[in-house]
Write a protein that holds these residues in place. Sequence first.
Motif, PDB file in Angstrom:
ATOM      1  N   MET A   1      39.835  41.087  23.291  1.00  0.00           N
ATOM      2  CA  MET A   1      39.802  42.545  23.391  1.00  0.00           C
ATOM      3  C   MET A   1      41.226  43.085  23.466  1.00  0.00           C
ATOM      4  O   MET A   1      42.100  42.454  24.047  1.00  0.00           O
ATOM      5  CB  MET A   1      39.062  42.987  24.657  1.00  0.00           C
ATOM      6  CG  MET A   1      37.581  42.778  24.629  1.00  0.00           C
ATOM      7  SD  MET A   1      36.827  43.504  26.102  1.00  0.00           S
ATOM      8  CE  MET A   1      35.219  42.726  26.003  1.00  0.00           C
ATOM      9  N   ASP A   2      41.418  44.258  22.891  1.00  0.00           N
ATOM     10  CA  ASP A   2      42.723  44.893  22.995  1.00  0.00           C
ATOM     11  C   ASP A   2      43.008  45.263  24.441  1.00  0.00           C
ATOM     12  O   ASP A   2      42.133  45.767  25.157  1.00  0.00           O
ATOM     13  CB  ASP A   2      42.766  46.161  22.139  1.00  0.00           C
ATOM     14  CG  ASP A   2      42.606  45.852  20.659  1.00  0.00           C
ATOM     15  OD1 ASP A   2      42.897  44.716  20.272  1.00  0.00           O
ATOM     16  OD2 ASP A   2      42.198  46.758  19.919  1.00  0.00           O
ATOM     17  N   GLU A   3      44.237  45.053  24.870  1.00  0.00           N
ATOM     18  CA  GLU A   3      44.597  45.314  26.266  1.00  0.00           C
ATOM     19  C   GLU A   3      44.419  46.785  26.629  1.00  0.00           C
ATOM     20  O   GLU A   3      43.930  47.102  27.717  1.00  0.00           O
ATOM     21  CB  GLU A   3      46.044  44.880  26.508  1.00  0.00           C
ATOM     22  CG  GLU A   3      46.473  44.989  27.962  1.00  0.00           C
ATOM     23  CD  GLU A   3      47.864  44.419  28.208  1.00  0.00           C
ATOM     24  OE1 GLU A   3      48.432  44.712  29.274  1.00  0.00           O
ATOM     25  OE2 GLU A   3      48.369  43.694  27.336  1.00  0.00           O
ATOM     26  N   GLU A   4      44.813  47.690  25.713  1.00  0.00           N
ATOM     27  CA  GLU A   4      44.665  49.119  25.987  1.00  0.00           C
ATOM     28  C   GLU A   4      43.202  49.496  26.173  1.00  0.00           C
ATOM     29  O   GLU A   4      42.864  50.322  27.020  1.00  0.00           O
ATOM     30  CB  GLU A   4      45.278  49.949  24.855  1.00  0.00           C
ATOM     31  CG  GLU A   4      46.792  49.986  24.862  1.00  0.00           C
ATOM     32  CD  GLU A   4      47.338  50.903  23.783  1.00  0.00           C
ATOM     33  OE1 GLU A   4      46.560  51.286  22.881  1.00  0.00           O
ATOM     34  OE2 GLU A   4      48.527  51.252  23.838  1.00  0.00           O
ATOM     35  N   PHE A   5      42.334  48.902  25.371  1.00  0.00           N
ATOM     36  CA  PHE A   5      40.908  49.222  25.473  1.00  0.00           C
ATOM     37  C   PHE A   5      40.314  48.621  26.740  1.00  0.00           C
ATOM     38  O   PHE A   5      39.481  49.235  27.401  1.00  0.00           O
ATOM     39  CB  PHE A   5      40.175  48.707  24.234  1.00  0.00           C
ATOM     40  CG  PHE A   5      38.754  49.189  24.133  1.00  0.00           C
ATOM     41  CD1 PHE A   5      38.471  50.545  24.075  1.00  0.00           C
ATOM     42  CD2 PHE A   5      37.697  48.295  24.107  1.00  0.00           C
ATOM     43  CE1 PHE A   5      37.153  51.001  23.987  1.00  0.00           C
ATOM     44  CE2 PHE A   5      36.390  48.737  24.019  1.00  0.00           C
ATOM     45  CZ  PHE A   5      36.119  50.088  23.964  1.00  0.00           C
ATOM     46  N   LEU A   6      40.739  47.432  27.100  1.00  0.00           N
ATOM     47  CA  LEU A   6      40.269  46.796  28.331  1.00  0.00           C
ATOM     48  C   LEU A   6      40.639  47.633  29.553  1.00  0.00           C
ATOM     49  O   LEU A   6      39.918  47.671  30.554  1.00  0.00           O
ATOM     50  CB  LEU A   6      40.874  45.398  28.441  1.00  0.00           C
ATOM     51  CG  LEU A   6      40.287  44.460  29.495  1.00  0.00           C
ATOM     52  CD1 LEU A   6      38.823  44.193  29.226  1.00  0.00           C
ATOM     53  CD2 LEU A   6      41.070  43.148  29.532  1.00  0.00           C
ATOM     54  N   HIS A   7      41.741  48.376  29.443  1.00  0.00           N
ATOM     55  CA  HIS A   7      42.230  49.215  30.547  1.00  0.00           C
ATOM     56  C   HIS A   7      41.227  50.316  30.919  1.00  0.00           C
ATOM     57  O   HIS A   7      41.280  50.845  32.031  1.00  0.00           O
ATOM     58  CB  HIS A   7      43.573  49.840  30.152  1.00  0.00           C
ATOM     59  CG  HIS A   7      44.163  50.735  31.201  1.00  0.00           C
ATOM     60  ND1 HIS A   7      44.699  50.253  32.376  1.00  0.00           N
ATOM     61  CD2 HIS A   7      44.298  52.090  31.254  1.00  0.00           C
ATOM     62  CE1 HIS A   7      45.136  51.265  33.106  1.00  0.00           C
ATOM     63  NE2 HIS A   7      44.910  52.394  32.454  1.00  0.00           N
ATOM     64  N   THR A   8      40.307  50.646  30.022  1.00  0.00           N
ATOM     65  CA  THR A   8      39.330  51.704  30.331  1.00  0.00           C
ATOM     66  C   THR A   8      38.414  51.337  31.484  1.00  0.00           C
ATOM     67  O   THR A   8      37.758  52.213  32.049  1.00  0.00           O
ATOM     68  CB  THR A   8      38.470  52.016  29.091  1.00  0.00           C
ATOM     69  OG1 THR A   8      37.786  50.824  28.669  1.00  0.00           O
ATOM     70  CG2 THR A   8      39.327  52.543  27.944  1.00  0.00           C
ATOM     71  N   GLY A   9      38.363  50.060  31.844  1.00  0.00           N
ATOM     72  CA  GLY A   9      37.519  49.639  32.962  1.00  0.00           C
ATOM     73  C   GLY A   9      38.280  49.448  34.255  1.00  0.00           C
ATOM     74  O   GLY A   9      37.800  48.775  35.169  1.00  0.00           O
ATOM     75  N   THR A  10      39.476  50.063  34.357  1.00  0.00           N
ATOM     76  CA  THR A  10      40.279  49.909  35.570  1.00  0.00           C
ATOM     77  C   THR A  10      40.178  51.139  36.466  1.00  0.00           C
ATOM     78  O   THR A  10      39.857  52.235  36.022  1.00  0.00           O
ATOM     79  CB  THR A  10      41.765  49.679  35.226  1.00  0.00           C
ATOM     80  OG1 THR A  10      42.275  50.848  34.549  1.00  0.00           O
ATOM     81  CG2 THR A  10      41.934  48.464  34.343  1.00  0.00           C
ATOM     82  N   TYR A  11      40.495  50.909  37.736  1.00  0.00           N
ATOM     83  CA  TYR A  11      40.583  51.991  38.717  1.00  0.00           C
ATOM     84  C   TYR A  11      41.698  51.636  39.678  1.00  0.00           C
ATOM     85  O   TYR A  11      41.684  50.556  40.301  1.00  0.00           O
ATOM     86  CB  TYR A  11      39.261  52.156  39.465  1.00  0.00           C
ATOM     87  CG  TYR A  11      39.321  53.157  40.594  1.00  0.00           C
ATOM     88  CD1 TYR A  11      39.440  54.522  40.348  1.00  0.00           C
ATOM     89  CD2 TYR A  11      39.276  52.736  41.928  1.00  0.00           C
ATOM     90  CE1 TYR A  11      39.509  55.445  41.383  1.00  0.00           C
ATOM     91  CE2 TYR A  11      39.332  53.651  42.979  1.00  0.00           C
ATOM     92  CZ  TYR A  11      39.448  54.996  42.692  1.00  0.00           C
ATOM     93  OH  TYR A  11      39.519  55.909  43.720  1.00  0.00           O
ATOM     94  N   GLU A  12      42.695  52.526  39.740  1.00  0.00           N
ATOM     95  CA  GLU A  12      43.864  52.317  40.593  1.00  0.00           C
ATOM     96  C   GLU A  12      44.472  50.942  40.355  1.00  0.00           C
ATOM     97  O   GLU A  12      44.839  50.220  41.286  1.00  0.00           O
ATOM     98  CB  GLU A  12      43.501  52.512  42.070  1.00  0.00           C
ATOM     99  CG  GLU A  12      43.120  53.964  42.391  1.00  0.00           C
ATOM    100  CD  GLU A  12      42.856  54.196  43.868  1.00  0.00           C
ATOM    101  OE1 GLU A  12      42.752  53.191  44.615  1.00  0.00           O
ATOM    102  OE2 GLU A  12      42.781  55.359  44.282  1.00  0.00           O
ATOM    103  N   GLY A  13      44.565  50.575  39.077  1.00  0.00           N
ATOM    104  CA  GLY A  13      45.253  49.346  38.703  1.00  0.00           C
ATOM    105  C   GLY A  13      44.431  48.080  38.766  1.00  0.00           C
ATOM    106  O   GLY A  13      44.907  47.009  38.380  1.00  0.00           O
ATOM    107  N   GLU A  14      43.198  48.161  39.238  1.00  0.00           N
ATOM    108  CA  GLU A  14      42.341  46.981  39.351  1.00  0.00           C
ATOM    109  C   GLU A  14      41.234  47.029  38.293  1.00  0.00           C
ATOM    110  O   GLU A  14      40.661  48.086  38.033  1.00  0.00           O
ATOM    111  CB  GLU A  14      41.709  46.901  40.746  1.00  0.00           C
ATOM    112  CG  GLU A  14      42.712  46.710  41.876  1.00  0.00           C
ATOM    113  CD  GLU A  14      43.358  45.334  41.853  1.00  0.00           C
ATOM    114  OE1 GLU A  14      42.728  44.392  41.322  1.00  0.00           O
ATOM    115  OE2 GLU A  14      44.488  45.206  42.347  1.00  0.00           O
ATOM    116  N   GLN A  15      40.914  45.859  37.711  1.00  0.00           N
ATOM    117  CA  GLN A  15      39.863  45.784  36.699  1.00  0.00           C
ATOM    118  C   GLN A  15      38.507  45.655  37.386  1.00  0.00           C
ATOM    119  O   GLN A  15      38.241  44.678  38.085  1.00  0.00           O
ATOM    120  CB  GLN A  15      40.088  44.576  35.779  1.00  0.00           C
ATOM    121  CG  GLN A  15      39.242  44.569  34.537  1.00  0.00           C
ATOM    122  CD  GLN A  15      39.812  45.446  33.433  1.00  0.00           C
ATOM    123  OE1 GLN A  15      41.026  45.466  33.231  1.00  0.00           O
ATOM    124  NE2 GLN A  15      38.966  46.166  32.730  1.00  0.00           N
TER     125      GLN A  15
END
Length: 307
Positions: free
Chosen positions: A1-15
């Motif tokens: 998965m693209d890292e930027e797209f994976l970032h959509t599942g983060t909150y305050e820096g945590e996945q």
Amino acid sequence: MDEEFLHTGTYEGEQYAVPMGRGITGYAYDAKVYAQAGIPTPRPDWTWEEWADANRKIAALGLKAPDGRTVVGANDNGVNEDIFEDWLRGRGGKLYASQTKLGFTEDDLAEFWTFCDTLREEGAVAEAPDTAQANTTEMSPMGRGLAAADFTWDAPFPGYPALLGDQVHFAPVPTTDGRQGAYFKPSMLLGVGAHTDHPEEATALVDFLLNDERAGDILGFTRSTPPNRRIAARVAKTLEGAEREIYQYAQRMEKYGLDAPPAAPPRGDVALQTAFKRAYHRVMYDLTSPREAAREFIDEANRELRS
């Protein structure tokens, strides 16, 4: 998965979650009507002004809908927070600055709603009652033969050509001076409860759904493009018609260049989507002005985000 797209599942820096589908916005449009009106095939860099002019040209054709009214260019964008977000992002803005703060001003929203309201008053987009009834593809202005285009996500797009014919295609969201506001957004997010009694089994299931070829073959594009690029490329070989078009559309938009997607929205986002639609309903029924509606919505949104 693209890292930027994976970032959509983060909150305050945590996945906390991982995306299960890679969706993107666009317009279902009737290519025959566009050609009849002399409108070029929409490009990834076409502008909101060009989109507005296209709607006016279609309305000027005087085509008749099944109920005898004049066919208009498109749905009324004012009810849809997703379209507003694309419009904002095309101008370098964003919907949320943080989990507790909006990323736009009263002026931004008043300008957007004024733009939409003016087009409806001109007769270039759908009338208020038709917009208010648009809860499904079949009940949308386009689905009812009242408009030549409708804003939609990629996953539900195949419903339009299935209903109206193969002349319906998927067009890019308009831009502001060539800057695209569309982005790749998770159609779903998968997470595992912190207190589950079966963490190994739960993570194995998530891994299967996202990364196993067998799951990819079964799920296909039902939740938009699989976020695992290897799975997506495998499934794409079997696609035909509208599903193949949305896969190619996503590749085209990625090549054109899109800004990184935002992280997951605040927990009050669903309530704010409803409030957004309700506020613009008051505008389109001439119960308030775009400026006053924008002020009321922002006040409500700030209360919701602080609660």
